[in-house]
Design an enzyme around this catalytic site. Sequence first.
Site, PDB file in Angstrom:
ATOM      1  N   CYS A 196       0.933   4.273   9.639  1.00  0.00           N
ATOM      2  CA  CYS A 196       1.661   5.329   8.718  1.00  0.00           C
ATOM      3  C   CYS A 196       2.477   6.097   9.775  1.00  0.00           C
ATOM      4  CB  CYS A 196       0.538   6.042   7.932  1.00  0.00           C
ATOM      5  SG  CYS A 196       1.209   7.680   7.353  1.00  0.00           S
TER       6      CYS A 196
ATOM      7  N   LYS B 285      -3.864   2.108  -2.183  1.00  0.00           N
ATOM      8  CA  LYS B 285      -3.330   3.238  -1.235  1.00  0.00           C
ATOM      9  C   LYS B 285      -4.358   3.294  -0.182  1.00  0.00           C
ATOM     10  CE  LYS B 285      -1.559   7.805  -1.570  1.00  0.00           C
ATOM     11  NZ  LYS B 285      -0.549   7.543  -0.562  1.00  0.00           N
TER      12      LYS B 285
ATOM     13  N   ASN C 215       5.635  -1.547   8.482  1.00  0.00           N
ATOM     14  CA  ASN C 215       5.130  -0.069   7.729  1.00  0.00           C
ATOM     15  C   ASN C 215       6.581   0.523   7.457  1.00  0.00           C
ATOM     16  OD1 ASN C 215       4.278   2.214   6.454  1.00  0.00           O
ATOM     17  ND2 ASN C 215       2.110   1.709   7.113  1.00  0.00           N
TER      18      ASN C 215
ATOM     19  N   GLY D 116      12.608   0.692   1.484  1.00  0.00           N
ATOM     20  CA  GLY D 116      13.522   0.392   0.706  1.00  0.00           C
ATOM     21  C   GLY D 116      14.602  -0.679   1.486  1.00  0.00           C
TER      22      GLY D 116
ATOM     23  N   SER E 234       0.814  -1.069  -0.019  1.00  0.00           N
ATOM     24  CA  SER E 234       0.025  -0.038  -0.038  1.00  0.00           C
ATOM     25  C   SER E 234       1.056   1.258   0.086  1.00  0.00           C
ATOM     26  CB  SER E 234      -0.938   0.069   1.262  1.00  0.00           C
ATOM     27  OG  SER E 234      -1.768   1.138   1.099  1.00  0.00           O
TER      28      SER E 234
ATOM     29  N   ASN F 282       9.215   9.178   2.550  1.00  0.00           N
ATOM     30  CA  ASN F 282       8.155   9.673   2.127  1.00  0.00           C
ATOM     31  C   ASN F 282       7.050  10.266   3.060  1.00  0.00           C
ATOM     32  OD1 ASN F 282       5.097   8.485   2.202  1.00  0.00           O
ATOM     33  ND2 ASN F 282       6.363   6.983   2.403  1.00  0.00           N
TER      34      ASN F 282
ATOM     35  N   GLY G 136       1.292  11.965   2.980  1.00  0.00           N
ATOM     36  CA  GLY G 136       0.108  12.759   3.960  1.00  0.00           C
ATOM     37  C   GLY G 136      -1.087  11.918   3.630  1.00  0.00           C
ATOM     38  N   LEU G 137      -1.207  10.714   3.535  1.00  0.00           N
ATOM     39  CA  LEU G 137      -2.274   9.998   3.102  1.00  0.00           C
ATOM     40  C   LEU G 137      -3.092  10.689   2.052  1.00  0.00           C
ATOM     41  CD1 LEU G 137      -3.376   8.803   6.497  1.00  0.00           C
ATOM     42  CD2 LEU G 137      -2.272   7.515   4.983  1.00  0.00           C
TER      43      LEU G 137
END
Lengths: 256, 299
Positions: free
Chosen positions: B127, B43, B188, B213, B19, B68, B71-72
Site C-alpha cells: 500500500c 480489504k 499494487n 485503473g 483487495s 485513492n 488509509g487502510l
Amino acid sequence: MYYPAKITGSEKLSKTLYLKRIKILSDGIKEPLPFQFLLAWVPGVDLLPMSVADFSNGEVAIIVKERGEGSRALIRLHSGFLGVMGFYGAGFKPWSYKRILFIAGGSGIAPFFYLARKACEEGVSVDLVWGVRGGDELFNPRSLLNTVNKDTEIYIATEDCSAGYCGRASMLASRVIHENPGKWDLVIASGPQGLLREVCSLLSDTGIELYVNTETLVKCGVGACGSCVLKPHPLLLCKHGPVFRCRDIEGFLKGG
Amino acid sequence: MLETSIAGLRLKHPVMNASGILGSEPEHLEILAKQGFSALVSKTITLNPREGYPPPIIVELRNNGLLNAVGLANPGARVIPVLARKARELSKPLILSIGGSSVEEFVKLAELASEAGVDAVELNLSCPHAEGYGLELGSDPMLVYRIVKDVVSVASLPVIAKLGLTDRVIESAGKALEAGVKALTLINTVKAMSIDVYTLKPVLSNKYGGLSGPPIHPIAVRVVYDVYREYRAEIIGVGGVSSWMDVAELMLAGARAVQVGTALIWNENIVDEILSGLHKWLIDLGYNSLMDLVGIAVM
C-alpha cells in the site's frame, strides 16, 4: 468523475437553509437523474454529499443546511472555486406513476425541486408535504419550483406549530392521504431516518408504493470504500440508491 | 477450460476481486460474490480498527485512472471470523488481506486468520499511502524476508505476498519466495497525486494516493513478466484490468490468476465479460486450457 467548479450564486433561503449555484468547469456534462447526488469539495475542509436540487447547462443547484464545520465552510463560500465529484447513485426515474407525493423533512426537500422539473417533462405530477422543526426554517417552495409545475400542491407542517399543520411531516402526509384516497400512486420520503421509518410504517397499509431517499455515511461515492453500506443489507447507497423501496431496507431502517 | 490453481487453491476461473474495493464488512462480500468472482479477497485488515483518512479519499481522474488514499480503513481483527463465516455461507474461497506495521503484527494477524479458517492470507507489503505500512516494508527485501518467514512458520494456510512497484520489486519477490510464500500478487497501486488547477491544491486529503485503473496496466504486465522470467513463480496479476485482453496479457506474462479492482466501479458485468472473452480467445487460438498459456510470452 472529478470536476473543478465555481460558485455562481448564493442565497439564504431561511434561517438554516442556503441555496448554492455551482458551475461545473468542464464541457459536455451529462445531466443527472433525479436523486443522483454530488460530493462538494471545500478544499482543506471537507467533502460533502449533496442532493441535486436543480441542473441545467452544466450548472447545478444544491441546498445546504448548516450542520458542522464542512457545511459552514460551504455556506460561507460566496464565490470562488471548489471541486465537484459526481454524479453518483443510481438515481430514480418514477415515470410509470401518475401522481407522486413527496414527503420531505428539513433539508430533505432538496431533491424535490429537480424531481418536479423532470417529472413535469414526463407528464407526471408531484405534490409536496414538507415538515420542519421550527417555522424559521421554512421558505416558500414555489420560489424554487419551475413555473411549469403549476398543479403541484404543497402542504406544510411545523413541529413548533408556528405555521401550517402542527406536528410532523409523516403525520400530515398520513392525514392528506386518508383524506384523498386514490390520489397518489407513489410516495417518496426524504429526510432524517426517523421520518423515513415513520413513513414506511404509517403508510404501509395504504396500498401506495413506498420509497425512501436514504442518508448514510458517504465517503467515496463510487462504491469502493463501502462506508455507505446499508447494514444488514448487501446494498450501497452510492451504487444502488440512494432511493430504495421501504420493504427492501427494513433492517436498515430499524437499526437507525 | 478456464480452471486454474494458485497457492494450492483450485479455482473455477482466474478472476478474483482485488483487495481494497469493498471487502471489510460481511455485506461487502455478498455484493462482491454476486459479481461472479472465483475467490473473494478482503480489504486489508489491521490488528486495530482504523478510521482511515478524511475525504476526499478517492478521485476519478481524466485519464480513466483512479486515485485513492483511503488509509487502510477497516474494523480491525475482530472482523476476521465474521468475514470467514460469511465467505463460507457464500461458498467462496476467501483470501484475507492483512496489514501490519511490524513483523509481530503480521504474525498475530496470520494466526487469527488461520484460526478463523480462511483459505489463504495475502500480506499487504505494498500500500503506497499509509505511513509505516505496506510499501515502506515491501521496498526492503530483507524485511520482506523476515515478515514472510515468521508468518509462514505460524500460519497453517497458504501465504501470498502482495508487492508493489519499487526499484527493488524483483529482489523483494525473490526474498518472499525464498522465505516460503506460495504465490505473489503483483502489483499494487502506484504512488501518485492529483492537483486541482483552480483551487490550486492537491485533491486527496492525504495529498498522495495510489493510482489504479487502465493507466497502470502496462506497468503490471512488465513487473509480472520480469518476476516470472526470474523465478517462474506462481503469480496473481493485478493492475488496471478492464477487459479480457488485459487478463490475457497478464497471463501470457506469467500470471495464473488475476484480480480486478477499479473496473468494478464502472462495469458491473466485468467478470462475465472477461470470462466469455477468455473462452473465445482459447477457441480462436486452439487451446483447451488457460493454464497452457501461462507465461508463454516470457523469453
